[in-house]
Design an enzyme around this catalytic site. Sequence first.
Site, PDB file in Angstrom:
ATOM      1  N   GLU A   1     -42.584  25.894 -58.296  1.00  0.00           N
ATOM      2  CA  GLU A   1     -41.788  25.062 -57.396  1.00  0.00           C
ATOM      3  C   GLU A   1     -42.008  25.525 -55.960  1.00  0.00           C
ATOM      4  OE1 GLU A   1     -37.347  23.200 -57.411  1.00  0.00           O
ATOM      5  OE2 GLU A   1     -37.460  25.388 -57.436  1.00  0.00           O
TER       6      GLU A   1
ATOM      7  N   ARG B   1     -32.399  34.693 -44.816  1.00  0.00           N
ATOM      8  CA  ARG B   1     -32.697  35.560 -45.962  1.00  0.00           C
ATOM      9  C   ARG B   1     -33.908  36.459 -45.727  1.00  0.00           C
ATOM     10  NH1 ARG B   1     -31.804  32.335 -51.667  1.00  0.00           N
ATOM     11  NH2 ARG B   1     -29.622  31.722 -51.343  1.00  0.00           N
TER      12      ARG B   1
ATOM     13  N   GLU C   1     -37.320  34.284 -55.166  1.00  0.00           N
ATOM     14  CA  GLU C   1     -37.291  32.864 -54.842  1.00  0.00           C
ATOM     15  C   GLU C   1     -38.302  32.491 -53.761  1.00  0.00           C
ATOM     16  OE1 GLU C   1     -33.341  31.649 -53.890  1.00  0.00           O
ATOM     17  OE2 GLU C   1     -32.520  32.188 -55.856  1.00  0.00           O
TER      18      GLU C   1
ATOM     19  N   LYS D   1     -28.681  27.088 -68.167  1.00  0.00           N
ATOM     20  CA  LYS D   1     -28.605  28.141 -69.124  1.00  0.00           C
ATOM     21  C   LYS D   1     -27.545  27.867 -70.171  1.00  0.00           C
ATOM     22  CE  LYS D   1     -25.882  31.004 -65.956  1.00  0.00           C
ATOM     23  NZ  LYS D   1     -25.870  32.290 -65.232  1.00  0.00           N
TER      24      LYS D   1
END
Length: 426
Positions: A249, A259, A325, A396
Site C-alpha cells: 500500500e 511522525r 507504516e 482483526k
Amino acid sequence: MVCVRLRGKLIQCAFFVTTLVLFFFHYVNFLNQRKLSKNRYTPNVQTPRLISWKQRSPRRLVFDIDCQRIIGGDKIYLDYARRVMKSKEYEFSNDADMKIKAKHCSRFLEIYDYGYFFLSKEELEFPLAYTILTHKDAVQTEKLLRAIYRPHNIYCIHVDKSSSASLHNAMAAIASCFPNVFIVSKTEDVIYASFSRLKADLNCMTDLLRRTDVHWKYVVNLPSQEYPLKTNAEIVKILKLFNGSSSIEVLSSNKYHHRFERSHKVVGNKVKPTNKKKKLPPYGITIAKGSVYGVFSRSFVNYSLNDVRAQKILKWFEDTYSPDEFFWATLSKNSHLINVPGLFSDGFNGNRLWIAATVSWKDKRNCHGKYVRFICVFGIGDLKELVSQNTLFANKFYHDYQPLALKCLEEWHYNKTLSQIPFDSL
C-alpha cells in the site's frame, strides 16, 4: 502348529508361517514408525493429495448455529445468534493447555486436523512464506497457523520478548511438531509504534532467506489476529498473476509529517517525540505512508535486507513514529530512484493492487463488533461483507469475542479449500 509330511499340508504350513512372519515384521515396523512420529511430523508432499468428491462435500465445524445463514447476512438469524452467544458460557483453552496438547505431536496434529490437505501441482511449485507476530493467546495464533498451513510452505513465528513464559512455551511446543514452522532466532520487545515492530518482521524475513529447504516465492507478514479470506490455491493463483511484483500500500504522507520530521524515542512503553529535528531522508526520496502488512516478493525482501541503500533508509526511519507504516511504502514509492526490484512500475497507481488485508478503521467503515485502537474487531454481522472482499486476509478477530464470528469464518474457509474450483469466488 504341527506340520505333517503330506505334500499339500507342508505347503499349507509354509504359507502360514510365512504370513505370520510378515505380519510380525510389519507390526514391529508400524510400532517403530509410530514411536518416531510421536514427536515430529514430516509430511510427504511429493505428490498432490487426492480427495474424493464425497470427502469434498461441505463439512460443518459449528453445530449449535447455522453458519451459512450468518454469512448470508440473515438479520433475524443474526439477532438469534447474538442471543445464543450471550446466553452460552464458552470454555476456551489457554496457553498451558496448548503446550500440553503439543507435547504429543501426533495427537496434536490429529486433534487439529493438520494431515488433511488438497494440494495441486501448481501450489507445490509455488511455495509461500509467512511471518506471524504474536504477543498473546496461543489459541488464536494456532487457529491462524492451521488455516494457512501447508506442508510445502514455511512459517516463522515471532513471540514478543516480553510476552508470558506460557505463550513462549506453547508456541515453541507447537512449532516443534512441524519441520517447516520455526520460532524466530532473535526476538524483539515490541512496543506499539516503535521500530521494534518493524524489526520483528525483518528478523523473521532474515531467517526465512537463510533457510535453504524451501525456496519460497513471496512472504506475507501477519499479526496473529488476522484470518484468511482466500485459500492457499487462490493466493497462489493471484500471486502468479503478480508475476514477481509485490503488493504494498502506497499513500501520501502529507498528513503525517509530524511522525518523521522530528526524532522520536521510547519512554517507558510509549513512543514520544523529542525536540531534535531530523535531517532530510537520504537519496532525495519522497516519504510515503502505507500499511504495515503486505505481500513481498523474494527479490524485494532480499533488497530490503541486504541492499546498502535500503539499509540506509531503514536506519533513517529508526527514530520515527511507526516506521513500519513508512518503510515498505517509501521503498515502493521511490523505486525509480533506488532501483528497487519486485515492484509495479506505476508507483502510486500500484496501490489499487494492494491485496494484503481488509481493515475496518473507525469512522470509515461499518463495524458490527467493537473498536480497539480505532480498528474493528469483527463480529458475526461483518462476515457477509468480509467474504466478498478481494483481499487475502481480514484484520482483526478475537477468538473469545463473539466467538461465532471466527468459528463460522473458519468453517466457510475450510469448505472453500475443498471446493471444486477454488478460484471461482474471485
